[in-house]
Design a protein around this motif. Structure first.
Motif, short mmCIF file in Angstrom:
data_model
loop_
_atom_site.label_atom_id
_atom_site.label_comp_id
_atom_site.label_asym_id
_atom_site.label_seq_id
_atom_site.Cartn_x
_atom_site.Cartn_y
_atom_site.Cartn_z
N GLY A 1 11.35 -6.17 -4.73
CA GLY A 1 11.68 -5.65 -3.41
C GLY A 1 11.51 -6.63 -2.27
N ASP A 2 11.27 -7.92 -2.57
CA ASP A 2 11.20 -8.93 -1.49
C ASP A 2 12.61 -9.49 -1.28
N THR B 1 23.86 -2.80 11.09
CA THR B 1 23.66 -2.97 9.65
C THR B 1 23.13 -1.65 9.07
N PRO B 2 23.73 -1.18 7.97
CA PRO B 2 23.25 0.08 7.39
C PRO B 2 21.77 0.00 7.01
N GLN B 3 21.06 1.10 7.27
CA GLN B 3 19.64 1.16 6.92
C GLN B 3 19.47 1.77 5.53
N ASN B 4 18.97 0.96 4.61
CA ASN B 4 18.69 1.44 3.24
C ASN B 4 17.30 0.98 2.83
N PRO B 5 16.26 1.57 3.41
CA PRO B 5 14.91 1.08 3.12
C PRO B 5 14.59 1.20 1.63
N ILE B 6 13.83 0.23 1.13
CA ILE B 6 13.57 0.17 -0.31
C ILE B 6 12.11 0.45 -0.65
N ASN B 7 11.31 0.85 0.31
CA ASN B 7 9.91 1.20 0.00
C ASN B 7 9.49 2.33 0.93
N PRO B 8 8.40 3.03 0.58
CA PRO B 8 7.99 4.18 1.41
C PRO B 8 7.70 3.80 2.86
N TYR B 9 7.08 2.64 3.08
CA TYR B 9 6.82 2.24 4.47
C TYR B 9 8.12 2.19 5.27
N PHE C 1 12.40 4.75 8.97
CA PHE C 1 13.76 5.29 8.99
C PHE C 1 13.74 6.78 9.37
N PHE C 2 12.86 7.53 8.71
CA PHE C 2 12.76 8.96 9.05
C PHE C 2 12.26 9.14 10.48
N GLY C 3 11.35 8.28 10.89
CA GLY C 3 10.83 8.36 12.26
C GLY C 3 11.94 8.21 13.29
N ASP D 1 0.84 -1.21 0.00
CA ASP D 1 0.00 0.00 0.00
C ASP D 1 0.87 1.25 0.00
N SER D 2 2.00 1.17 0.71
CA SER D 2 2.86 2.36 0.79
C SER D 2 3.48 2.70 -0.56
N VAL D 3 3.65 1.68 -1.40
CA VAL D 3 4.21 1.93 -2.73
C VAL D 3 3.15 2.62 -3.59
N HIS D 4 1.89 2.22 -3.44
CA HIS D 4 0.81 2.79 -4.26
C HIS D 4 0.34 4.14 -3.74
N ALA D 5 0.46 4.38 -2.43
CA ALA D 5 -0.01 5.64 -1.86
C ALA D 5 1.02 6.18 -0.87
#
Ligand SMILES: NC(=O)c1ccc[n+]([C@@H]2O[C@H](COP(=O)([O-])OP(=O)(O)OC[C@H]3O[C@@H](n4cnc5c(N)ncnc54)[C@H](O)[C@@H]3O)[C@@H](O)[C@H]2O)c1
Length: 332
Positions: free
Chosen positions: A286-287, A135-143, A148-150, A83-87
């Motif tokens: 992205g899985d 481990t470096p944080q490199n999130p690959i989707n908006p969720y 990460f921003f939080g 859902d985060s990818v679509h919205a």
């Protein structure tokens, strides 16, 4: 209802409601703050429900004052990767905007203890497993990016105003209250174990195996499933750590054990006697093939070790909510 009041945002949701039960058992009064966007009012059983949106910082501050709370557990968020990818706009608004509301309300009321729901999704596709907190944080989707921003918002608030915090990066939350009082209920359901149980019980479509050619022993993705009641226990320990004057922490919450999707289906067959109907489908973008926590820091800093997270136990506790009675006894 009595006890030291704790604000639990998202307390009507899956993990938050289990945390409320656990808090109440430990003598706290969980005050649920939830807009019921994905949660359920009937899951709020161990303290009051304040129905509001955490983006409304003034309303949240008023609730904190009304109950005289001194600590917050912040679960409220949207949590479906696809859902985060679509919205993405909705996800940034609710998850980042929601945390901004919580932080503003805490600042306005002088409340300075926060336990935050982060996620293994903030790591993205790690180069090595198991995943430790360095481990470096490199999130690959908006969720994942909202989490990460939080984390950065909380660190910045801590640096500026002295907010004390424990950020918990959960892996895959699963299972249900062992006493049967709570369950996982999402509409539509997107999580693997509920979908597999629905398929096995005939309530849902056959389970889609997204990718059967991963570089894993049986070709399906491997995840680290942690029982929701174990997560609740980790939150209680994190709260007590802060109440005891402990330092700020960032911790993984997982088991260190990977379970493939086919192994989840095998566990369902073993525990319920019902096979999970399967259809093979292409990989999803992205899985990551394998996400498994290094859980040692949570053990060291909070003395936390999962007790109920063996996969058969997780299935046993979840299955009755999908009309499947466990046929085998599972210890634990
Ligand atoms: N389920 C997992 O495997 C998992 C893994 C890692 C992290 N997390 C995080 O754990 C937290 C809880 O997840 P969950 O699985 O219980 O989800 P959930 O959807 O069951 O619960 C979220 C709750 O928050 C409420 N909520 C959402 N936005 C709100 C807002 N703006 N104001 C007030 N209430 C709001 C919803 O109504 C719901 O009751 C989330 O922050 C999620 O990102 C979950």
């Amino acid at each position: 209802m009595s006890g030291d009041p704790i604000i639990v945002t998202g307390g009507a949701g899956f993990i938050g409601s289990h945390a409320c039960k656990h808090l109440a058992a430990a003598g706290f009064l969980p005050v649920t703050v939830d807009n019921l966007s994905t949660g359920h009012a009937d899951a709020v059983k161990w303290g009051p429900l304040e129905k509001l949106d955490v983006r409304d910082a003034d309303a949240l501050a008023a609730v904190i004052r009304k109950h005289g709370a001194r600590s917050v557990m912040h679960f409220a968020a949207f949590a479906v990767v696809a859902d985060s990818v679509h919205a993405p706009d909705l996800y940034y608004d609710n998850n980042v905007g929601g945390l901004a509301g919580v932080l503003a309300a805490m600042k306005a009321t002088g409340v300075d203890r926060l336990v935050f729901s982060s996620s293994c999704a903030s790591y993205g596709v790690p180069d090595t497993v198991p995943i430790d907190e360095e481990t470096p944080q490199n999130p690959i989707n908006p969720y994942g990016r909202t989490k990460f921003f939080g984390e950065h918002m909380i660190r910045d608030q801590a640096a500026a105003y002295g907010l004390r915090h424990v950020m918990l990066r959960y892996f895959n939350a699963a299972g249900a209250d062992p006493e049967g009082e709570l369950s996982e209920r999402h509409d539509p359901e997107t999580r693997l174990i509920p979908l597999a149980l629905m398929a096995a019980s005939g309530q849902g479509a056959p389970l889609k195996l997204f990718g059967t050619d991963y570089d894993t022993p049986d070709g399906t993705c491997i995840r680290d499933y942690i029982h929701v009641t174990d997560l609740a226990e980790a939150h209680l320990r994190a709260l007590n750590h802060l109440l005891g004057g402990g330092d700020d922490l960032i911790l993984n919450l997982g088991t260190g054990q990977g379970t493939s999707i086919r192994q989840v289906c095998d566990a369902i067959a073993r525990v319920t006697g019902r096979d999970v109907p399967l259809v093979e489908a292409p990989r999803r973008a992205g899985d990551p093939p394998t996400l498994v926590a290094d859980p040692s820091l949570a053990r060291k800093r909070l003395g936390f070790a999962p007790r109920l997270s063996e996969i058969d136990r997780i299935v046993r506790d979840a299955a009755p909510h999908f009309g499947l009675m466990p046929k085998t006894h599972v210890d634990g």
